[in-house]
Design a protein around this motif. Structure first.
Motif, mmCIF file in Angstrom:
data_model
loop_
_atom_site.group_PDB
_atom_site.id
_atom_site.type_symbol
_atom_site.label_atom_id
_atom_site.label_comp_id
_atom_site.label_asym_id
_atom_site.label_seq_id
_atom_site.Cartn_x
_atom_site.Cartn_y
_atom_site.Cartn_z
ATOM 1 N N VAL A 169 -0.932 -1.549 5.382
ATOM 2 C CA VAL A 169 -0.135 -0.129 4.245
ATOM 3 C C VAL A 169 -0.665 -0.072 3.208
ATOM 4 C CG1 VAL A 169 2.170 -0.169 3.303
ATOM 5 C CG2 VAL A 169 1.373 -1.559 5.196
ATOM 6 N N ILE A 170 -1.057 1.871 3.179
ATOM 7 C CA ILE A 170 -1.302 1.861 1.758
ATOM 8 C C ILE A 170 0.157 2.027 0.783
ATOM 9 C CG2 ILE A 170 -1.796 3.975 0.278
ATOM 10 C CD1 ILE A 170 -2.601 5.346 2.929
ATOM 11 N N ALA A 177 8.385 4.677 -1.832
ATOM 12 C CA ALA A 177 7.699 4.931 -1.555
ATOM 13 C C ALA A 177 6.491 4.310 -0.483
ATOM 14 C CB ALA A 177 7.115 5.647 -2.834
ATOM 15 N N THR A 178 6.534 3.317 -0.357
ATOM 16 C CA THR A 178 5.569 2.764 0.408
ATOM 17 C C THR A 178 6.362 2.684 1.892
ATOM 18 O OG1 THR A 178 4.734 0.798 -1.106
ATOM 19 C CG2 THR A 178 4.824 0.142 0.644
ATOM 20 N N GLU A 179 7.343 2.276 1.674
ATOM 21 C CA GLU A 179 9.090 2.132 2.856
ATOM 22 C C GLU A 179 8.654 3.489 3.189
ATOM 23 O OE1 GLU A 179 11.963 0.541 1.788
ATOM 24 O OE2 GLU A 179 11.580 -1.618 2.064
ATOM 25 N N ALA A 180 8.518 4.674 2.731
ATOM 26 C CA ALA A 180 8.441 6.040 2.786
ATOM 27 C C ALA A 180 7.043 6.516 3.943
ATOM 28 C CB ALA A 180 8.757 6.912 1.953
ATOM 29 N N GLY A 181 6.193 5.648 3.851
ATOM 30 C CA GLY A 181 4.341 6.027 3.566
ATOM 31 C C GLY A 181 4.341 5.636 5.047
ATOM 32 N N ILE A 182 5.263 4.322 5.148
ATOM 33 C CA ILE A 182 4.982 3.648 6.607
ATOM 34 C C ILE A 182 5.116 4.557 7.792
ATOM 35 C CG2 ILE A 182 5.093 1.146 7.768
ATOM 36 C CD1 ILE A 182 5.380 -0.134 5.610
ATOM 37 N N ARG A 183 6.824 5.158 7.486
ATOM 38 C CA ARG A 183 7.228 5.697 8.418
ATOM 39 C C ARG A 183 6.919 6.875 8.644
ATOM 40 N NH1 ARG A 183 12.047 4.143 4.981
ATOM 41 N NH2 ARG A 183 11.846 6.051 3.985
ATOM 42 N N ARG A 184 5.167 7.020 8.192
ATOM 43 C CA ARG A 184 4.587 8.281 8.493
ATOM 44 C C ARG A 184 3.852 8.194 9.914
ATOM 45 N NH1 ARG A 184 -0.384 8.618 5.499
ATOM 46 N NH2 ARG A 184 -0.102 6.341 4.666
ATOM 47 N N ILE A 204 1.342 11.765 0.419
ATOM 48 C CA ILE A 204 2.045 10.226 -0.445
ATOM 49 C C ILE A 204 1.166 9.830 -1.691
ATOM 50 C CG2 ILE A 204 2.824 8.643 1.204
ATOM 51 C CD1 ILE A 204 -0.299 7.871 1.320
ATOM 52 N N ASP A 205 0.903 9.455 -2.195
ATOM 53 C CA ASP A 205 0.070 9.188 -3.467
ATOM 54 C C ASP A 205 -1.311 8.277 -3.538
ATOM 55 O OD1 ASP A 205 -0.986 8.640 -6.119
ATOM 56 O OD2 ASP A 205 0.598 8.469 -7.119
ATOM 57 N N TYR A 206 -1.880 8.867 -3.201
ATOM 58 C CA TYR A 206 -3.172 8.522 -3.213
ATOM 59 C C TYR A 206 -3.970 7.760 -4.339
ATOM 60 C CZ TYR A 206 -3.113 9.930 1.389
ATOM 61 O OH TYR A 206 -2.874 9.979 3.057
ATOM 62 N N ILE A 207 -3.680 8.766 -5.101
ATOM 63 C CA ILE A 207 -4.573 7.834 -6.395
ATOM 64 C C ILE A 207 -4.088 6.637 -7.021
ATOM 65 C CG2 ILE A 207 -5.357 8.461 -9.421
ATOM 66 C CD1 ILE A 207 -6.584 10.632 -6.614
ATOM 67 N N THR A 275 -4.226 -2.694 0.174
ATOM 68 C CA THR A 275 -2.968 -2.198 1.675
ATOM 69 C C THR A 275 -3.090 -3.415 2.660
ATOM 70 O OG1 THR A 275 -5.294 -2.483 3.081
ATOM 71 C CG2 THR A 275 -4.452 -0.148 1.515
ATOM 72 N N SER A 276 -3.385 -4.877 1.712
ATOM 73 C CA SER A 276 -2.955 -5.908 2.567
ATOM 74 C C SER A 276 -1.515 -6.353 1.888
ATOM 75 C CB SER A 276 -3.736 -6.787 2.816
ATOM 76 O OG SER A 276 -2.823 -8.366 3.028
ATOM 77 N N PRO A 277 -0.601 -6.141 2.851
ATOM 78 C CA PRO A 277 1.194 -6.217 1.998
ATOM 79 C C PRO A 277 1.134 -8.312 1.194
ATOM 80 C CG PRO A 277 1.561 -5.360 4.031
ATOM 81 C CD PRO A 277 0.051 -5.754 3.585
ATOM 82 N N ASP A 278 0.852 -8.912 2.244
ATOM 83 C CA ASP A 278 0.134 -10.144 1.849
ATOM 84 C C ASP A 278 -0.666 -11.147 1.841
ATOM 85 O OD1 ASP A 278 0.977 -12.884 1.311
ATOM 86 O OD2 ASP A 278 2.459 -13.114 2.622
#
Length: 367
Positions: A169-170, A177-184, A204-207, A275-278
């Motif tokens: 997950v980015i 915003a993270t959850e919206a990114g997952i929904r892509r 999404i924000d990449y920087i 990118t690892s949530p946990d």
């Protein structure tokens, strides 16, 4: 140290018209201590990047080459472009899948390793018959490393950096915003390939997830000014192309079966913003690995080799490779001369083994 640019013909294992080649950069140390077990590290990059991510030459900035760092410590480093990436051959990106990525990479690794073992790969290197092969990958490269090892097992140990074997997950500045990114990726299903640069994938924000705030602004500009992650122009360390199956690697459980099949040591390395949530859950993805290490590096975002703390990860990678290479030598061959009924004979065998140490280190005397 010396650098060699070569191309490995992988046509024989692919369904695409020949020639099909993977581009590789080999960085060789000035000397190799043959009293220890020689180590080669193979590195493959993330999406939007090429093999020179591991051998960065940034104008006005020193000390950004991971390959040079390891070569200075006596290791050989080989960085490769994936099939369909950078300077490697470019078949139709919609036709590249997990199988062709893994098969072409494993074939190249086995070919290069064979050349190192018999001394035929590059001039000036002796035959390294006791070679220990480590595969590392960053982001998409981590996924390809898992796929390759889980299916074809060309490595003696692997390092998975900036990729989650559970769900990559980015991260974004806010939870929403993270959850919206997952929904892509909601429109995808396993086996369905899609353009990584399709509308809606890039909003999404990449920087923020890729570069910590202390990364010099000019380095961030080098990385992003030609478009990011879809590059209109590419820096020397980037790639204009990417296999479309790369988006599949962002789905939950994308490489779960391959991770579970891995039976060699695994080193999981992530940044504090990655990118690892946990991160502390990651070792559970490798239930058949006998040796699992985890490191979360402070003030490091997803693009590790640009971080101010990059050498923290490199040093750990170097020390870990030495450790697992030494352990692999000890487990079977050296115990043949030790008697199970005599613990002292086991310790004698252990003390006979040469240990690879990072530059500047010294061997501590026995107690």
């Amino acid at each position: 140290m010396k650098r060699f640019e070569i191309r490995v013909d992988v046509s024989s294992v692919l369904p695409f018209p020949a020639p099909m080649e993977l581009a590789a950069t080999i960085v060789v140390p000035d000397t190799i201590d043959e009293s220890g077990r020689p180590i080669v590290i193979f590195g493959v990059p993330g999406g939007g990047y090429g093999r020179r991510y591991f051998d960065l030459d940034l104008a006005g900035h020193e000390g950004y080459s991971e390959a040079a760092y390891h070569a200075e410590r006596g290791m050989i480093f080989i960085a490769l472009d994936h099939l369909g990436v950078g300077e490697s051959s470019q078949p139709d990106p919609t036709k590249i899948d997990y199988e062709t990525l893994a098969t072409s990479y494993a074939y190249a690794v086995n070919s290069l390793s064979a050349g190192l073992r018999d001394g035929s790969l590059v001039d000036g290197l002796p035959a390294l018959s006791d070679l220990f092969a480590v595969g590392i990958g960053q982001s998409m490269g981590g996924a390809v490393t898992i796929l390759t090892q889980g299916r074809l097992a060309p490595f003696d140990a692997i390092g998975v950096f900036g990729y989650s074997a559970f769900h990559t997950v980015i991260p974004q500045p806010t939870t929403g915003a993270t959850e919206a990114g997952i929904r892509r990726f909601d429109d995808l299903a396993p086996g369905k390939y899609s353009d990584p640069f399709a509308p809606g994938r890039l909003n999404i924000d990449y920087i923020w997830p890729f570069h910590w705030e202390d990364v010099p602004a000019e380095i961030v500009a080098m990385d992003t000014e030609g478009g990011y992650p879809q590059r209109r122009t590419s820096p020397s360390f980037g790639s204009l192309s990417m296999p479309h199956c790369a988006v599949q690697m962002m789905l939950p459980g994308a490489v779960e079966a391959e991770a579970a099949a891995i039976t060699v040591p695994v080193f999981v390395g992530v940044g504090a913003r990655d990118t690892s949530p946990d991160p502390h859950r990651e070792p559970a993805a490798y239930p058949n690995s006998p040796d699992i290490s985890l490191m979360v590096v402070p003030t490091m975002a997803h693009m590790h080799n640009f971080a101010s703390t990059r050498e923290v990860l490199w040093q750990r990678t170097s020390a870990w490779a030495c450790m697992v290479a030494g352990a692999a030598r000890l487990i079977v061959p050296t115990m043949r001369g030790a008697r199970p009924d005599n613990p002292a004979s086991v310790h004698e065998k252990l003390e006979e083994q040469p240990v690879c140490l990072p530059a500047g280190s010294t061997r501590l005397p026995p107690n």
